[in-house]
Motif scaffolding. Structure first.
Motif, PDB file in Angstrom:
ATOM      1  N   LEU A   1       8.446   7.882   7.322  1.00  0.00           N
ATOM      2  CA  LEU A   1       9.129   6.748   7.934  1.00  0.00           C
ATOM      3  C   LEU A   1       8.459   5.414   7.588  1.00  0.00           C
ATOM      4  CD1 LEU A   1       9.892   8.242  11.469  1.00  0.00           C
ATOM      5  CD2 LEU A   1      11.469   7.968   9.544  1.00  0.00           C
ATOM      6  N   ALA A   2       7.136   5.376   7.586  1.00  0.00           N
ATOM      7  CA  ALA A   2       6.428   4.127   7.318  1.00  0.00           C
ATOM      8  C   ALA A   2       6.666   3.635   5.896  1.00  0.00           C
ATOM      9  CB  ALA A   2       4.928   4.305   7.564  1.00  0.00           C
ATOM     10  N   THR A   3       6.765   4.559   4.938  1.00  0.00           N
ATOM     11  CA  THR A   3       6.945   4.140   3.551  1.00  0.00           C
ATOM     12  C   THR A   3       8.361   3.651   3.257  1.00  0.00           C
ATOM     13  OG1 THR A   3       7.297   6.486   2.959  1.00  0.00           O
ATOM     14  CG2 THR A   3       5.091   5.570   2.602  1.00  0.00           C
ATOM     15  N   VAL A   4       9.270   3.772   4.216  1.00  0.00           N
ATOM     16  CA  VAL A   4      10.584   3.146   4.055  1.00  0.00           C
ATOM     17  C   VAL A   4      10.442   1.627   4.111  1.00  0.00           C
ATOM     18  CG1 VAL A   4      12.885   2.870   5.062  1.00  0.00           C
ATOM     19  CG2 VAL A   4      11.807   5.134   5.048  1.00  0.00           C
ATOM     20  N   TRP A   5       9.612   1.136   5.036  1.00  0.00           N
ATOM     21  CA  TRP A   5       9.562  -0.294   5.332  1.00  0.00           C
ATOM     22  C   TRP A   5       8.254  -0.963   4.927  1.00  0.00           C
ATOM     23  CZ3 TRP A   5      14.163  -2.100   6.645  1.00  0.00           C
ATOM     24  CH2 TRP A   5      15.085  -1.226   7.225  1.00  0.00           C
ATOM     25  N   PHE A   6       7.155  -0.233   5.012  1.00  0.00           N
ATOM     26  CA  PHE A   6       5.855  -0.847   4.752  1.00  0.00           C
ATOM     27  C   PHE A   6       5.439  -0.646   3.298  1.00  0.00           C
ATOM     28  CE2 PHE A   6       5.289   0.301   9.394  1.00  0.00           C
ATOM     29  CZ  PHE A   6       5.639  -0.966   9.823  1.00  0.00           C
ATOM     30  N   LEU A   7       4.743  -1.628   2.762  1.00  0.00           N
ATOM     31  CA  LEU A   7       4.342  -1.633   1.356  1.00  0.00           C
ATOM     32  C   LEU A   7       2.826  -1.748   1.239  1.00  0.00           C
ATOM     33  CD1 LEU A   7       7.011  -4.248   0.187  1.00  0.00           C
ATOM     34  CD2 LEU A   7       7.214  -1.753   0.020  1.00  0.00           C
ATOM     35  N   GLN A   8       2.284  -1.272   0.125  1.00  0.00           N
ATOM     36  CA  GLN A   8       0.863  -1.435  -0.165  1.00  0.00           C
ATOM     37  C   GLN A   8       0.721  -1.797  -1.633  1.00  0.00           C
ATOM     38  OE1 GLN A   8      -2.019  -1.309   1.902  1.00  0.00           O
ATOM     39  NE2 GLN A   8      -2.684  -2.307   0.012  1.00  0.00           N
ATOM     40  N   GLN A   9       0.440  -3.045  -1.883  1.00  0.00           N
ATOM     41  CA  GLN A   9       0.354  -3.513  -3.263  1.00  0.00           C
ATOM     42  C   GLN A   9      -0.685  -2.718  -4.039  1.00  0.00           C
ATOM     43  OE1 GLN A   9      -0.440  -7.678  -3.759  1.00  0.00           O
ATOM     44  NE2 GLN A   9       0.023  -7.648  -5.936  1.00  0.00           N
ATOM     45  N   GLY A  10      -0.264  -2.235  -5.192  1.00  0.00           N
ATOM     46  CA  GLY A  10      -1.158  -1.506  -6.072  1.00  0.00           C
ATOM     47  C   GLY A  10      -1.207  -0.011  -5.847  1.00  0.00           C
ATOM     48  N   SER A  11      -0.595   0.484  -4.770  1.00  0.00           N
ATOM     49  CA  SER A  11      -0.690   1.910  -4.466  1.00  0.00           C
ATOM     50  C   SER A  11       0.495   2.684  -5.031  1.00  0.00           C
ATOM     51  CB  SER A  11      -0.752   2.131  -2.958  1.00  0.00           C
ATOM     52  OG  SER A  11      -0.791   3.525  -2.666  1.00  0.00           O
ATOM     53  N   PRO A  12       0.256   3.828  -5.684  1.00  0.00           N
ATOM     54  CA  PRO A  12       1.370   4.675  -6.120  1.00  0.00           C
ATOM     55  C   PRO A  12       2.079   5.335  -4.954  1.00  0.00           C
ATOM     56  CG  PRO A  12      -0.708   5.790  -6.516  1.00  0.00           C
ATOM     57  CD  PRO A  12      -1.048   4.399  -6.067  1.00  0.00           C
ATOM     58  N   GLU A  13       1.484   5.270  -3.755  1.00  0.00           N
ATOM     59  CA  GLU A  13       2.095   5.843  -2.561  1.00  0.00           C
ATOM     60  C   GLU A  13       3.100   4.894  -1.918  1.00  0.00           C
ATOM     61  OE1 GLU A  13       1.433   9.082  -1.578  1.00  0.00           O
ATOM     62  OE2 GLU A  13       0.492   8.997  -3.541  1.00  0.00           O
ATOM     63  N   SER A  14       3.203   3.666  -2.437  1.00  0.00           N
ATOM     64  CA  SER A  14       4.117   2.666  -1.903  1.00  0.00           C
ATOM     65  C   SER A  14       5.307   2.497  -2.832  1.00  0.00           C
ATOM     66  CB  SER A  14       3.383   1.330  -1.765  1.00  0.00           C
ATOM     67  OG  SER A  14       4.279   0.258  -1.516  1.00  0.00           O
TER      68      SER A  14
ATOM     69  N   VAL B   1      -4.012   6.235 -15.981  1.00  0.00           N
ATOM     70  CA  VAL B   1      -5.398   5.768 -15.981  1.00  0.00           C
ATOM     71  C   VAL B   1      -5.514   4.304 -16.386  1.00  0.00           C
ATOM     72  CG1 VAL B   1      -7.691   6.133 -16.976  1.00  0.00           C
ATOM     73  CG2 VAL B   1      -6.258   8.102 -16.391  1.00  0.00           C
ATOM     74  N   GLY B   2      -4.719   3.878 -17.363  1.00  0.00           N
ATOM     75  CA  GLY B   2      -4.812   2.511 -17.852  1.00  0.00           C
ATOM     76  C   GLY B   2      -3.920   1.518 -17.139  1.00  0.00           C
ATOM     77  N   GLU B   3      -3.229   1.944 -16.088  1.00  0.00           N
ATOM     78  CA  GLU B   3      -2.320   1.045 -15.371  1.00  0.00           C
ATOM     79  C   GLU B   3      -3.114   0.025 -14.555  1.00  0.00           C
ATOM     80  OE1 GLU B   3       1.599  -0.129 -14.643  1.00  0.00           O
ATOM     81  OE2 GLU B   3       0.945   1.585 -15.853  1.00  0.00           O
ATOM     82  N   PRO B   4      -2.701  -1.250 -14.531  1.00  0.00           N
ATOM     83  CA  PRO B   4      -3.426  -2.255 -13.748  1.00  0.00           C
ATOM     84  C   PRO B   4      -3.478  -1.905 -12.265  1.00  0.00           C
ATOM     85  CG  PRO B   4      -1.874  -3.305 -15.249  1.00  0.00           C
ATOM     86  CD  PRO B   4      -1.578  -1.837 -15.291  1.00  0.00           C
ATOM     87  N   HIS B   5      -4.529  -2.371 -11.582  1.00  0.00           N
ATOM     88  CA  HIS B   5      -4.672  -2.130 -10.147  1.00  0.00           C
ATOM     89  C   HIS B   5      -3.503  -2.670  -9.346  1.00  0.00           C
ATOM     90  CE1 HIS B   5      -8.545  -0.494 -10.861  1.00  0.00           C
ATOM     91  NE2 HIS B   5      -9.248  -1.635 -10.865  1.00  0.00           N
ATOM     92  N   SER B   6      -2.901  -3.751  -9.837  1.00  0.00           N
ATOM     93  CA  SER B   6      -1.833  -4.409  -9.093  1.00  0.00           C
ATOM     94  C   SER B   6      -0.487  -3.700  -9.207  1.00  0.00           C
ATOM     95  CB  SER B   6      -1.676  -5.857  -9.539  1.00  0.00           C
ATOM     96  OG  SER B   6      -1.356  -5.903 -10.931  1.00  0.00           O
ATOM     97  N   SER B   7      -0.340  -2.748 -10.124  1.00  0.00           N
ATOM     98  CA  SER B   7       0.932  -2.038 -10.290  1.00  0.00           C
ATOM     99  C   SER B   7       1.243  -1.224  -9.036  1.00  0.00           C
ATOM    100  CB  SER B   7       0.880  -1.118 -11.510  1.00  0.00           C
ATOM    101  OG  SER B   7       0.722  -1.871 -12.693  1.00  0.00           O
ATOM    102  N   THR B   8       2.461  -1.372  -8.535  1.00  0.00           N
ATOM    103  CA  THR B   8       2.831  -0.727  -7.266  1.00  0.00           C
ATOM    104  C   THR B   8       4.003   0.222  -7.481  1.00  0.00           C
ATOM    105  OG1 THR B   8       2.188  -2.749  -6.111  1.00  0.00           O
ATOM    106  CG2 THR B   8       3.525  -1.165  -4.871  1.00  0.00           C
ATOM    107  N   GLY B   9       3.945   1.391  -6.862  1.00  0.00           N
ATOM    108  CA  GLY B   9       5.032   2.348  -6.963  1.00  0.00           C
ATOM    109  C   GLY B   9       5.103   3.054  -8.295  1.00  0.00           C
ATOM    110  N   VAL B  10       4.030   3.015  -9.073  1.00  0.00           N
ATOM    111  CA  VAL B  10       3.993   3.642 -10.402  1.00  0.00           C
ATOM    112  C   VAL B  10       3.166   4.913 -10.299  1.00  0.00           C
ATOM    113  CG1 VAL B  10       3.278   3.391 -12.803  1.00  0.00           C
ATOM    114  CG2 VAL B  10       4.174   1.414 -11.552  1.00  0.00           C
ATOM    115  N   GLU B  11       3.732   6.013 -10.767  1.00  0.00           N
ATOM    116  CA  GLU B  11       3.030   7.290 -10.728  1.00  0.00           C
ATOM    117  C   GLU B  11       2.790   7.805 -12.120  1.00  0.00           C
ATOM    118  OE1 GLU B  11       5.450   9.794  -8.339  1.00  0.00           O
ATOM    119  OE2 GLU B  11       4.851   8.863  -6.448  1.00  0.00           O
ATOM    120  N   GLY B  12       1.695   8.566 -12.291  1.00  0.00           N
ATOM    121  CA  GLY B  12       1.341   9.113 -13.594  1.00  0.00           C
ATOM    122  C   GLY B  12       2.196  10.300 -13.964  1.00  0.00           C
TER     123      GLY B  12
END
Length: 224
Positions: A76-89, A213-224
Motif C-alpha cells: 500500500l505504501a509504495t502506491v503513494w510514497f516514493l524514495q528517490q534512488g531506490s529500486p523499491e520505489s 551495478v553501473g546505474e546512478p544512485h539517483s535512478s529511481t524505480g530501475v531494477e537489474g
C-alpha cells in the motif's frame, strides 16, 4: 521437470527453506518447552503433543502476522510514497493509482491479460486491489490465530500456577501480548525501511531487487 524447477526455482527455494526452518523450530521449541517444564518440576510431553499445542501455535502465528503486516503496508505504501534512488520505489513522476492505460486494464488490456483485468466494472476494481486484500486477510487471520493461541497458552500457564484464567479481551489488550506483537512489528519495519534505503547506494549484480551495478544512485524505480 528440469524446466519447471528452473522456471519456479525462487518459489521452490523459499518453500524448502520454510518447511526446513519450521521443522527445525518445532524440534528446538519442543526441547525448550520440556527443559522449562523439567526446571519447574512438571512433566514432559511428546513431539506430537508439542506441535499441536498452543505454545507452538502462538510461536508460529506471531511471526506470520508480522511478516504479512509488513507486506501489506509495503504494497500500500509504495502506491503513494516514493524514495528517490531506490529500486523499491516507483518512478518519481508516477505516484498514485496511475491511469487505466498505464495499468493495462479494461479497454487498454494487452494480449492474454488476467480475465478480470479486462472485464471492467467491479471485477476489475476488485482484481486491481486483490494483492493487498489477500495479504490483509492472511495478516488478520494470523493475528487472530496468535491472539487465540496465546490466550489459551496463557490460561494453561495460569492454571498450572493455580491462578484464575482470563478472558480473550483481557489477554488481547494486555501489555505482555502487545510487547510481543510490537517487538515483531518494529523489526519488520526496520528491515523494510533499511532495505529500501540501502538499495539506493549498494548493488547486488543480477538481482531483481537491485539496480544495475553501473546505474546512478539517483535512478529511481530501475531494477537489474
Amino acid at each position: 521437470m528440469r524446466s519447471f524447477v528452473r522456471n519456479n526455482s525462487l518459489g521452490l527455494f523459499f518453500g524448502v527453506l520454510f518447511v526446513g526452518t519450521l521443522a527445525a523450530q518445532s524440534v528446538a521449541g519442543w526441547q525448550s518447552f520440556n527443559d522449562e517444564h523439567v526446571g519447574e518440576q512438571l512433566g514432559t510431553i511428546g513431539y506430537g503433543a508439542y506441535v499441536t499445542s498452543t505454545d507452538f501455535a502462538v510461536a508460529v502465528a506471531e511471526n506470520w502476522q508480522s511478516e504479512f503486516l509488513q507486506f501489506l503496508l509495503y504494497v500500500l505504501a509504495t502506491v503513494w510514497f516514493l524514495q528517490q534512488g531506490s529500486p523499491e520505489s516507483k518512478e518519481l513522476d508516477k505516484p498514485g493509482l496511475e491511469t487505466d492505460e498505464e495499468q493495462k486494464v479494461g479497454a487498454y488490456a494487452g494480449p492474454d491479460p488476467p480475465r478480470w483485468a479486462a472485464l471492467g466494472g467491479w471485477r476489475t476494481r476488485l482484481y486491481s486491489h486483490s494483492l493487498a486484500l489477500a495479504v490483509g486477510v492472511v495478516f488478520l487471520l494470523s493475528w487472530l490465530a496468535q491472539s487465540v493461541a496465546g490466550w489459551a497458552s496463557e490460561n494453561e500457564h495460569r492454571l498450572e500456577q493455580l491462578r484464575d484464567p482470563q478472558g480473550w479481551g483481557d489477554y488481547a489488550s494486555s501489555a505482555d501480548f502487545w510487547e510481543r506483537t510490537l517487538q515483531n512489528w518494529q523489526s519488520e519495519f526496520l528491515a523494510v525501511g533499511a532495505f529500501a534505503v540501502l538499495a539506493i547506494f549498494l548493488r547486488e549484480r543480477g538481482s531483481a531487487e537491485s539496480k544495475p551495478v553501473g546505474e546512478p544512485h539517483s535512478s529511481t524505480g530501475v531494477e537489474g
